[in-house]
Structures are given as C-alpha cells and as structure tokens.
Design an enzyme around this catalytic site. Structure first.
Site, PDB file in Angstrom:
ATOM      1  N   MET A  84     -54.614   8.655 -22.529  1.00 11.74           N
ATOM      2  CA  MET A  84     -54.565   8.600 -23.991  1.00 11.74           C
ATOM      3  C   MET A  84     -54.511   7.150 -24.457  1.00 11.74           C
ATOM      4  O   MET A  84     -54.098   6.864 -25.585  1.00 11.74           O
ATOM      5  CB  MET A  84     -53.366   9.394 -24.518  1.00 11.74           C
ATOM      6  CG  MET A  84     -53.483  10.877 -24.155  1.00 11.74           C
ATOM      7  SD  MET A  84     -52.556  11.968 -25.235  1.00 11.74           S
ATOM      8  CE  MET A  84     -50.899  11.372 -24.954  1.00 11.74           C
ATOM      9  N   GLY A  85     -54.925   6.224 -23.587  1.00 14.55           N
ATOM     10  CA  GLY A  85     -54.979   4.818 -23.981  1.00 14.55           C
ATOM     11  C   GLY A  85     -53.609   4.163 -24.010  1.00 14.55           C
ATOM     12  O   GLY A  85     -52.664   4.662 -23.403  1.00 14.55           O
ATOM     13  N   LEU A 111     -52.971   1.423 -22.481  1.00 11.94           N
ATOM     14  CA  LEU A 111     -52.902   1.401 -21.014  1.00 11.94           C
ATOM     15  C   LEU A 111     -51.838   0.441 -20.501  1.00 11.94           C
ATOM     16  O   LEU A 111     -51.646  -0.646 -21.043  1.00 11.94           O
ATOM     17  CB  LEU A 111     -54.270   1.013 -20.450  1.00 11.94           C
ATOM     18  CG  LEU A 111     -55.406   1.947 -20.868  1.00 11.94           C
ATOM     19  CD1 LEU A 111     -56.724   1.464 -20.271  1.00 11.94           C
ATOM     20  CD2 LEU A 111     -55.137   3.392 -20.470  1.00 11.94           C
ATOM     21  N   HIS A 141     -51.203   3.628 -15.714  1.00 14.43           N
ATOM     22  CA  HIS A 141     -52.609   4.045 -15.809  1.00 14.43           C
ATOM     23  C   HIS A 141     -53.472   3.235 -14.841  1.00 14.43           C
ATOM     24  O   HIS A 141     -54.333   3.783 -14.140  1.00 14.43           O
ATOM     25  CB  HIS A 141     -53.158   3.802 -17.217  1.00 14.43           C
ATOM     26  CG  HIS A 141     -52.417   4.497 -18.317  1.00 14.43           C
ATOM     27  ND1 HIS A 141     -51.638   3.822 -19.228  1.00 14.43           N
ATOM     28  CD2 HIS A 141     -52.359   5.796 -18.662  1.00 14.43           C
ATOM     29  CE1 HIS A 141     -51.124   4.679 -20.098  1.00 14.43           C
ATOM     30  NE2 HIS A 141     -51.540   5.895 -19.774  1.00 14.43           N
ATOM     31  N   GLN A 167     -52.307  18.480 -28.100  1.00 18.33           N
ATOM     32  CA  GLN A 167     -51.150  18.528 -27.198  1.00 18.33           C
ATOM     33  C   GLN A 167     -49.893  17.949 -27.840  1.00 18.33           C
ATOM     34  O   GLN A 167     -48.847  17.893 -27.204  1.00 18.33           O
ATOM     35  CB  GLN A 167     -51.453  17.834 -25.872  1.00 18.33           C
ATOM     36  CG  GLN A 167     -51.538  16.324 -25.940  1.00 18.33           C
ATOM     37  CD  GLN A 167     -52.056  15.751 -24.629  1.00 18.33           C
ATOM     38  OE1 GLN A 167     -53.228  15.903 -24.278  1.00 18.33           O
ATOM     39  NE2 GLN A 167     -51.175  15.107 -23.883  1.00 18.33           N
ATOM     40  N   ASP A 210     -45.681  12.408 -14.994  1.00 17.08           N
ATOM     41  CA  ASP A 210     -45.709  13.653 -15.768  1.00 17.08           C
ATOM     42  C   ASP A 210     -45.814  14.804 -14.765  1.00 17.08           C
ATOM     43  O   ASP A 210     -46.864  15.431 -14.607  1.00 17.08           O
ATOM     44  CB  ASP A 210     -46.894  13.627 -16.742  1.00 17.08           C
ATOM     45  CG  ASP A 210     -46.770  12.471 -17.716  1.00 17.08           C
ATOM     46  OD1 ASP A 210     -45.981  12.583 -18.662  1.00 17.08           O
ATOM     47  OD2 ASP A 210     -47.436  11.431 -17.507  1.00 17.08           O
ATOM     48  N   GLN A 261     -46.872  18.346 -15.814  1.00 19.14           N
ATOM     49  CA  GLN A 261     -48.298  18.315 -16.177  1.00 19.14           C
ATOM     50  C   GLN A 261     -49.169  18.369 -14.925  1.00 19.14           C
ATOM     51  O   GLN A 261     -50.153  19.107 -14.862  1.00 19.14           O
ATOM     52  CB  GLN A 261     -48.592  17.055 -16.977  1.00 19.14           C
ATOM     53  CG  GLN A 261     -50.062  16.778 -17.197  1.00 19.14           C
ATOM     54  CD  GLN A 261     -50.285  15.599 -18.112  1.00 19.14           C
ATOM     55  OE1 GLN A 261     -50.163  15.728 -19.322  1.00 19.14           O
ATOM     56  NE2 GLN A 261     -50.609  14.445 -17.551  1.00 19.14           N
ATOM     57  N   SER A 291     -44.257   3.884 -19.832  1.00 20.77           N
ATOM     58  CA  SER A 291     -44.746   4.923 -20.733  1.00 20.77           C
ATOM     59  C   SER A 291     -45.217   4.253 -22.012  1.00 20.77           C
ATOM     60  O   SER A 291     -44.612   3.264 -22.464  1.00 20.77           O
ATOM     61  CB  SER A 291     -43.621   5.910 -21.063  1.00 20.77           C
ATOM     62  OG  SER A 291     -43.961   6.675 -22.207  1.00 20.77           O
ATOM     63  N   ARG A 344     -44.777   5.273 -24.829  1.00 25.21           N
ATOM     64  CA  ARG A 344     -43.726   5.415 -25.844  1.00 25.21           C
ATOM     65  C   ARG A 344     -42.630   4.359 -25.708  1.00 25.21           C
ATOM     66  O   ARG A 344     -41.831   4.182 -26.632  1.00 25.21           O
ATOM     67  CB  ARG A 344     -43.107   6.818 -25.785  1.00 25.21           C
ATOM     68  CG  ARG A 344     -44.076   7.906 -26.233  1.00 25.21           C
ATOM     69  CD  ARG A 344     -43.407   9.253 -26.370  1.00 25.21           C
ATOM     70  NE  ARG A 344     -44.313  10.257 -26.916  1.00 25.21           N
ATOM     71  CZ  ARG A 344     -45.195  10.943 -26.204  1.00 25.21           C
ATOM     72  NH1 ARG A 344     -45.294  10.741 -24.899  1.00 25.21           N
ATOM     73  NH2 ARG A 344     -45.977  11.830 -26.781  1.00 25.21           N
TER      74      ARG A 344
HETATM   75  P1  AMP Z   1     -51.231   9.373 -20.743  1.00 25.53           P
HETATM   76  O1  AMP Z   1     -52.070   8.267 -21.280  1.00 25.53           O
HETATM   77  O2  AMP Z   1     -49.771   9.238 -21.088  1.00 25.53           O
HETATM   78  O3  AMP Z   1     -51.785  10.750 -21.036  1.00 25.53           O
HETATM   79  O4  AMP Z   1     -51.280   9.216 -19.168  1.00 25.53           O
HETATM   80  C1  AMP Z   1     -52.503   9.234 -18.475  1.00 25.53           C
HETATM   81  C2  AMP Z   1     -52.216   9.385 -17.011  1.00 25.53           C
HETATM   82  O5  AMP Z   1     -51.401   8.292 -16.565  1.00 25.53           O
HETATM   83  C3  AMP Z   1     -51.433  10.669 -16.692  1.00 25.53           C
HETATM   84  O6  AMP Z   1     -51.942  11.254 -15.504  1.00 25.53           O
HETATM   85  C4  AMP Z   1     -50.024  10.164 -16.522  1.00 25.53           C
HETATM   86  O7  AMP Z   1     -49.242  10.969 -15.664  1.00 25.53           O
HETATM   87  C5  AMP Z   1     -50.275   8.787 -15.880  1.00 25.53           C
HETATM   88  N1  AMP Z   1     -49.111   7.927 -16.075  1.00 25.53           N
HETATM   89  C6  AMP Z   1     -48.457   7.668 -17.230  1.00 25.53           C
HETATM   90  N2  AMP Z   1     -47.399   6.861 -16.994  1.00 25.53           N
HETATM   91  C7  AMP Z   1     -47.381   6.602 -15.677  1.00 25.53           C
HETATM   92  C8  AMP Z   1     -46.535   5.832 -14.807  1.00 25.53           C
HETATM   93  N3  AMP Z   1     -45.490   5.173 -15.273  1.00 25.53           N
HETATM   94  N4  AMP Z   1     -46.828   5.798 -13.489  1.00 25.53           N
HETATM   95  C9  AMP Z   1     -47.901   6.487 -12.999  1.00 25.53           C
HETATM   96  N5  AMP Z   1     -48.739   7.219 -13.749  1.00 25.53           N
HETATM   97  C10 AMP Z   1     -48.485   7.286 -15.074  1.00 25.53           C
END
Ligand code: AMP
Length: 275
Positions: free
Chosen positions: A28-29, A31, A35, A59, A148, A151, A183, A185
């Site tokens: 979801m960017g 980054l 990511h 979502q 996640d 997920q 994250s 967030r």
């Molecule tokens: P998102 O942009 O939050 O939807 O995350 C995209 C992908 O990156 C998902 O598969 C997340 O589980 C993964 N992701 C997000 N944060 C982390 C992290 N701290 N370490 C590893 N993978 C992550």
C-alpha cells in the site's frame, strides 16, 4: 522502471517483456525497509519483479484510518527504482473497482478471530484485492511479510482453497533497533507514543521467555495485558495461537505464535512472534 496504471498495460508488459519466473510484492506504498526486504527477496528468487502500490479502500473498516494513511508515491518511486524493480502497478480505485463491481471473497475460518473480529470486513477486502491483483499480474511467486501474520495465513488459506496458481513466500518482520516493527502507521505516532511503542515487542519477548520456561500461559498473557494497559495501550488482543489455524491455545505447541494488537492514542499497532 515501467509504471503501469491499468490492466491492459500489465497484460502488454507480460506479453512483451516478461522473463520468468515473475515475483510480485503487493503493497500500500509509504515504503519502508519491511517492504524493501520483500522486494529484494523477490529479486533474488525471480528474473522479473513487479510491485503494486495501491491503498485498497475496501480493507479499511475505519474511514479516518483510510484518510490518514500516508501516501508518498514520489519517494516510493525513487526507492523502487533504486532496487531495479521492473514494473510498478499503480492502479486507481476506478481501475480496481469499476462501476458495478460487486463480487467479494469470504475470507473463511482463519479470518474469524483477532484482526477479523476487531476490523470487520478487513480480510474480505484484503482477500478480494489480493485475488484481483494475483489475477491481473499473474505472478509465479507472491511475497508477504510475517509482520501481518494473520493476513499471511488468510492468504495462504485462500490460495490453497481456491487452487490459485501461485506460490506464497514470506519474509521476516523488519524492526527498528529498539524492536518496534516497521509500519507505515509508525509515522503517525507522537514522540511520546513513539517512545512507548517498543513495549509491544518487549511484552512479546517476556511472554516467549515465560511460556518457554513452562509458566502458565493464561497467567502470563493476563499479566502482560495489564502491563501494556498500565503503559497506556488499549489492548485489542494478546493471544497464544496455533500458527496455522490461529485458534487460541492454552499451552504452547509446535508452530505456536503470539499475536498482539493495541492502540496508543489513535494509532493501532500489531505485532507477533514465533514461540
Ligand atoms: P502494506 O503496505 O502495509 O500492505 O504491506 C505490504 C507488505 O509488506 C505486506 O506483505 C506486509 O506484511 C509487509 N510488511 C509490512 N511491514 C513489514 C515489516 N516491518 N517487515 C516485513 N514485512 C512487512
């Protein structure tokens, strides 16, 4: 790096430039290193890498969360270019959900508890968008983060139950040096909240040690819930679960996982670890 904004452009890219295998990282960017670690993993394991950047509205169960979700495309584009990503899929809502769109995916039993309970509709949105993205990009391998964890298990169940022709691979959770899981967030935390946020991981670490040393799991979980509440977290759940079904456990077993979700102020954080 190709920037592909609609489905025809992805199909053309596949027809003209594809070198198999194709690895795909949906995001979801905004980054960060979490990511990027998945993108690098995809790069090591595939000859072509496609990343999608799309903040999927279906979502988000909370409109304010969707509105405040950080969007940083220009920075994301530079990061992806530096990793030699072949193509980025950057759809609009109209491309993903054209007028009249109505089919969704029921995420099943693995989605029932935890995030599924606290964020109604979240996994229905995740499964629907991931299934669409997999159909659009048609990767050999798709990459998801252990960060996640539920997920990841929901997507594995969907891919298995629906016989989707893709391999799901996962990457480990990438953390700040103080333990906070990266994250998008995190950028919304105030300095004071940011200073307290690593306590989530500290609670998981203490629990892993206590349960590993044969202390009563229910008592240890209850104590850590209280510790987090005393530190100002509003705890949605802190649980010991079966690592595949995500059903709660009363005692540790092979593959068990600790899951936590808690808010500090308006920012909701999740984390997990193996036992
Ligand atoms: P998102 O942009 O939050 O939807 O995350 C995209 C992908 O990156 C998902 O598969 C997340 O589980 C993964 N992701 C997000 N944060 C982390 C992290 N701290 N370490 C590893 N993978 C992550």
């Amino acid at each position: 790096m190709n920037i592909l904004r609609n489905i025809e452009e992805i199909r053309d890219f596949r027809a003209s430039q594809l070198r198999s295998p194709l690895g795909f990282v949906p995001t979801m960017g905004n980054l960060h290193e979490g990511h990027l670690s998945l993108v690098r993993l995809a790069g090591r394991e595939n000859r072509t890498v496609v990343v999608s950047v799309y903040v999927n509205p279906t979502q988000f169960n909370d409109p304010e969360d969707l509105a405040s979700y950080p969007r940083t495309w220009e920075k994301d584009r530079m990061l992806l270019e530096s990793l030699e990503v072949d193509s980025v899929f950057l759809p609009t809502d109209e491309v993903m959900y054209p007028k009249g769109y109505s089919i969704t995916i029921n995420p099943g039993a693995v989605a029932a508890r935890w995030e599924g309970e606290h964020r109604p509709g979240h996994f229905e949105g995740v499964c629907s968008v991931v299934s669409k993205l997999l159909d659009i990009v048609q990767p050999d391998v798709a990459y998801f983060g252990e960060k996640d964890y539920q997920q990841l298990q929901v997507i594995r169940a969907m891919v298995g139950d629906l016989n989707l022709p893709v391999t799901i691979r996962c990457g480990p959770t990438i953390r700040e040096t103080d333990g906070l899981a990266l994250s998008s967030r995190n950028s919304l935390l105030s300095p004071d909240e940011r200073a307290r946020a690593p306590r989530l991981k500290q609670a998981l670490d203490r629990l892993r040690a206590a349960i590993g040393a044969d202390q009563d799991a229910a008592a240890a979980l209850s104590e850590e819930r209280s510790t987090l509440a005393a530190a100002g977290f509003q705890v949605d759940y802190l649980a010991l679960v079966d690592g595949a079904s995500l059903e709660p456990l009363t005692a540790p077993e092979e593959g068990a996982r600790l899951l936590v979700a808690a808010s500090i102020g308006v920012v909701r954080l999740i984390d997990n670890c193996a036992l």
